[in-house]
Design a protein around this motif. Structure first.
Motif, PDB file in Angstrom:
ATOM      1  N   PHE A 193       9.195   7.978   5.750  1.00  0.00           N
ATOM      2  CA  PHE A 193       8.316   7.007   6.418  1.00  0.00           C
ATOM      3  C   PHE A 193       9.064   6.248   7.500  1.00  0.00           C
ATOM      4  CE2 PHE A 193       4.277   4.765   6.352  1.00  0.00           C
ATOM      5  CZ  PHE A 193       4.583   3.567   6.986  1.00  0.00           C
ATOM      6  N   ALA A 206       6.666  -4.764   8.389  1.00  0.00           N
ATOM      7  CA  ALA A 206       5.766  -4.936   7.239  1.00  0.00           C
ATOM      8  C   ALA A 206       5.355  -3.581   6.671  1.00  0.00           C
ATOM      9  CB  ALA A 206       4.526  -5.718   7.672  1.00  0.00           C
ATOM     10  N   ALA A 207       5.007  -2.643   7.553  1.00  0.00           N
ATOM     11  CA  ALA A 207       4.543  -1.332   7.091  1.00  0.00           C
ATOM     12  C   ALA A 207       5.661  -0.589   6.351  1.00  0.00           C
ATOM     13  CB  ALA A 207       4.047  -0.505   8.277  1.00  0.00           C
ATOM     14  N   GLY A 264       5.802  -1.970   2.919  1.00  0.00           N
ATOM     15  CA  GLY A 264       4.658  -1.470   2.153  1.00  0.00           C
ATOM     16  C   GLY A 264       4.909  -0.050   1.677  1.00  0.00           C
ATOM     17  N   THR A 276       5.691   2.002  -2.361  1.00  0.00           N
ATOM     18  CA  THR A 276       5.023   3.147  -3.020  1.00  0.00           C
ATOM     19  C   THR A 276       6.061   4.202  -3.408  1.00  0.00           C
ATOM     20  OG1 THR A 276       4.719   4.532  -1.049  1.00  0.00           O
ATOM     21  CG2 THR A 276       3.066   2.811  -1.450  1.00  0.00           C
ATOM     22  N   PHE A 304       1.304  -4.790   6.082  1.00  0.00           N
ATOM     23  CA  PHE A 304       1.902  -4.284   4.832  1.00  0.00           C
ATOM     24  C   PHE A 304       0.977  -3.222   4.223  1.00  0.00           C
ATOM     25  CE2 PHE A 304       5.623  -6.822   3.447  1.00  0.00           C
ATOM     26  CZ  PHE A 304       5.622  -7.862   4.371  1.00  0.00           C
ATOM     27  N   THR A 364      -1.207  -1.360   5.628  1.00  0.00           N
ATOM     28  CA  THR A 364      -1.229  -0.117   6.417  1.00  0.00           C
ATOM     29  C   THR A 364      -0.093   0.792   5.968  1.00  0.00           C
ATOM     30  OG1 THR A 364      -2.206  -1.241   8.317  1.00  0.00           O
ATOM     31  CG2 THR A 364      -0.996   0.792   8.771  1.00  0.00           C
ATOM     32  N   GLY A 365       1.079   0.191   5.733  1.00  0.00           N
ATOM     33  CA  GLY A 365       2.220   0.979   5.257  1.00  0.00           C
ATOM     34  C   GLY A 365       1.943   1.596   3.899  1.00  0.00           C
ATOM     35  N   ILE A 366       1.344   0.808   3.004  1.00  0.00           N
ATOM     36  CA  ILE A 366       1.052   1.311   1.654  1.00  0.00           C
ATOM     37  C   ILE A 366       0.037   2.454   1.740  1.00  0.00           C
ATOM     38  CG2 ILE A 366       0.068   0.725  -0.605  1.00  0.00           C
ATOM     39  CD1 ILE A 366       0.966  -2.185  -0.114  1.00  0.00           C
ATOM     40  N   LEU A 395      -0.874   4.433   4.291  1.00  0.00           N
ATOM     41  CA  LEU A 395      -0.405   5.661   4.946  1.00  0.00           C
ATOM     42  C   LEU A 395       0.565   6.394   4.022  1.00  0.00           C
ATOM     43  CD1 LEU A 395      -0.379   7.516   7.368  1.00  0.00           C
ATOM     44  CD2 LEU A 395       1.378   6.061   8.404  1.00  0.00           C
TER      45      LEU A 395
END
Lengths: 380, 274, 72
Positions: free
Chosen positions: A28, A66-67, A70, A74, B76, B78-80, B82
């Motif tokens: 990612f 931030a992405a 995130g 996961t 945040f 959006t990251g999760i 995707l």
């Protein structure tokens, strides 16, 4: 079939960073275009989907950081890359990743600052920002490569450290390292260590997302795995829920710092050349260290016993390794492409035992070997 | 019955911190009932929140929950999404969290049409910090940072979402709690960026400073001021006056971001350029 | 968790006194005046027999303090 000799590849520094990330198993990338780091995004935009990974160009660097956090939550190894202005924008969320202990790699290909500065010129002006950019008492790890090959290796190392210690790791490059090309022979998959984050050994009912298992680094479950838990930037106890009880706040912050300071042996790396008999030390990092290496050779040829201390890990600062030399070496020259940032740390480590002389260049040009040689001769 | 949705709550964290009569608990209830109706697997459900009164909602819900930084919940999330498109993600934000500091992420999440369910707890005020006006606070209202009354025009959050590309936009109120549940259900079923604006009363800051009475008065105000879009027909804004529309305000089709990205992966892995 | 449990044929009105913040919304919205405020303003089911189980109280309680349980 004649055995084809591997002469290596001509590779750009930024490309080596992208390839290193892929070698480390990243799946990612989220980022935003900014000179001189954009190639990293461009290469990963093409290569990540080929390995089932994801790339996204976010609306700004804040969103990029931030992405990445995130995605890491996961379970994916995640990376972002930027330069000074974007690095400034990422600081708040970088601090979130420190507080929530979310592994990720943040690459900063430094350029002339401050502000828009000199976008296509190298500089080392973000060194203190790498340490103190985000607010509050926080630990951080920052590594600085000197070559295209080392950029590849340190990107992998950055991932390994971030996954092992559940922390963001900063890879501090500069425009020269990022844009230059060198012939490199890269290790094959399996020839280098790849660390995966520690997973919980207990079932969901017994899982405390921030319980110290004795190593200072809590095992990390991923969202969607059945270990439903809470993640926040508020100071939190082992359950992950906010707590502002004084003794808890202190306990959490102490653990955050100790998980790094207790493992300096695994984190601190430095290249020490010709220091055993040196009478003068050059302390240099990043692309300036390339000029410093040449300067050491020139000085040695002219009968001056010079040596180079090149920190590969600049945060935490390698003061112990450095201090071993100050009983003997009484003169240190610190060339930096800024107005003097790490020189302060060197002086602190020297604690008056050695005379530390800065050599500063902040006009957008590389410091040349001759300039370093002349400064050394000045202080002899 | 609370018994039906009790399983979704971290009961040890209750009662929650919201003020007496605050609408946020009502909206949270509507959301929990929507998730129950959707029948989502708790392990595959994520609630991401920003910073502010509404953002505390993530702590009370027994899902994978993430309490992020102010304005950044959608980035945040959006990251999760995707990274793991299988997860069902609700993004809880306040009006300031979403449209002030978070405005850039809001319009881009809508533009991308990424499958996220934004639930905006809109009480027209920054409650947690004690009552400052926000981008949705109407003109001529009082707030601690508008002692001479607000002079700025406010966003129509639903119009903003629609024009940025959201493929489902609904508005409900704490009074119309049943409709809120249906809107959140329909939004979640929409394969794309869904926004449900939940008008929620803030008696402590907004209501008190703007003399809107007690919580009962404020929730009755919602009843009187809301006009169901089905009933409104083609009333013009003039005819609506200071009333506002509720219900499904916008719905259309557009490719969903993570599905389209999966096609890229299939293409990249299928025909990897040598 | 003290529950004032009021048996009423088909439905029971459960009120969690320590969750109720005396906002008065359920009392105002109940179409059958089943609820009234006690000395602290908290909801009490004074006429449970009039309850039609419409759920207005439960859906509008900000604190999840009141629920109408229907016998299976």
């Amino acid at each position: 079939m004649t055995e084809v000799k591997d002469f290596g590849r001509l590779m750009q520094g930024n490309e080596a960073c992208a390839e290193g990330a892929l070698a480390a198993g990243t799946k990612f990338f989220a980022g935003y275009p900014i000179t001189p780091s954009t190639e990293i995004a461009e290469i990963l935009a093409e290569k990540l989907p080929q390995v089932g990974g994801k790339f996204i160009q976010m609306e700004d660097e804040i969103g990029g950081m931030a992405a990445v956090i995130g995605a890491s939550l996961t379970g994916l190894k995640s990376i972002t890359a930027t330069s000074g202005p974007g690095f400034s924008l990422k600081q708040e969320n970088l601090g979130f990743a420190v507080m929530a202990e979310v592994p990720c790699v943040v690459v900063n290909v430094q350029r002339g600052g401050p502000s828009t500065g000199v976008p296509t010129s190298p500089a080392q002006g973000d060194v203190m920002q790498a340490r103190w950019g985000t607010h509050g008492d926080h630990p951080i790890i920052a590594l600085t490569p000197v070559s295209v090959k080392e950029t590849y290796e340190l990107t992998i190392k950055a991932f390994n450290l971030s996954e092992k210690f559940r922390t963001p790791v900063i890879l501090l490059m500069d425009e020269v390292i990022g844009h230059m090309r060198e012939r490199v022979q890269l290790p094959k998959q399996g020839e280098f260590e790849v660390v995966e984050r520690k997973k919980p050994q207990v079932g969901p009912e017994q899982y405390y997302p921030y319980r110290d298992d004795g190593t200072g680094v809590p095992p990390m479950a991923s969202f969607g795995e059945g270990y439903r838990h809470h993640v926040t930037g508020l100071v939190h106890d082992e359950t992950g829920f906010p707590s502002n009880k004084p003794e808890m706040v202190k306990k959490v912050l102490d653990r955050l710092h100790k998980k790094i300071s207790d493992h300096l042996d695994e984190i601190i790396m430095a290249e020490e050349t010709n220091l055993e008999d040196a009478e003068v030390m050059i302390f240099a990092y990043g692309s300036v260290a390339r000029s410093a290496k040449k300067a050491v050779n020139i000085l040695r040829k002219n009968g001056v016993k010079a040596g180079l201390f090149r920190p590969i890990t600049i945060w935490p600062f390698p003061s112990t390794k450095l201090q071993e030399h100050f009983n003997r070496i009484k003169k240190v020259v610190v060339p930096e492409m800024n107005m003097g940032q790490l020189v302060g740390e060197v002086e602190r480590a020297a604690a008056g035992k050695s005379i530390v002389t800065p050599l500063n260049r902040y006009d957008g040009e590389l410091i040349t070997p001759v300039e370093i040689v002349e400064k050394v001769q000045e202080v002899l | 019955m609370f018994a039906q949705i009790e399983e979704y709550f971290r009961l040890e964290k209750m009662p929650h911190i919201w003020c007496p009569g605050c609408g946020h608990g009502i909206v949270l209830g509507a959301m929990a009932r929507a998730i129950k109706q959707l029948g989502y697997d708790q392990d595959k459900t994520v609630v991401v929140s920003g910073i502010g009164c509404s953002a505390r909602a993530s702590g009370y819900l027994d899902f994978n929950t993430l309490h992020t930084t102010h304005g950044r919940a959608l980035a945040f999330a959006t990251g999760i999404k995707l990274a793991d498109p299988e997860l069902n993600i609700f993004v809880v934000m306040g009006d300031g969290d979403c449209t002030a500091i978070g405005g850039n992420h809001f319009i881009h999440a809508a533009r991308r049409n990424i499958d996220l369910n934004a639930v905006v707890f809109n009480n027209n005020i920054y409650g947690m910090t004690g009552g400052q006006y926000s981008p949705t606070t109407p003109q001529n209202k009082r707030a601690t940072t508008a002692p001479y009354r607000t002079i700025e025009r406010n966003f129509d959050l639903a119009e903003l979402a629609k024009s940025a590309g959201a493929t489902f936009v609904g508005r409900g109120t704490a009074y119309h709690a049943k409709m809120l549940t249906d809107l959140i259900v329909n939004g979640a079923k929409n394969k794309g960026f869904s926004v449900v604006e939940a008008i929620s009363q803030c008696p402590t800051s907004y209501g008190r400073r703007n003399k809107m009475g007690d919580p009962v008065d404020m929730i009755k105000w919602q009843k009187e001021q809301a006009v169901n879009i089905k009933a409104a027909g083609n009333m013009t804004q003039e005819q609506l006056g200071d009333k506002f529309l509720i219900g499904v305000l916008h719905q259309d089709e557009a490719p969903e971001y993570t599905e389209t990205y999966q096609e890229i992966i299939d293409r990249a892995q299928g025909t990897v350029k040598k | 968790m003290s529950n004032t449990l009021l048996q009423l044929g088909p439905s029971e009105i459960k009120i969690k006194k320590h969750w109720c913040k005396a906002c008065g919304i359920c009392i105002a919205l109940c179409p059958k005046d089943v609820l009234e405020a006690d000395d602290k303003g908290k909801a009490v089911a004074v006429a449970p027999e009039k309850c039609t189980r419409c759920g207005m109280c439960e859906m509008h309680c900000p604190d999840f303090a009141i629920s109408v349980e229907v016998e299976r």
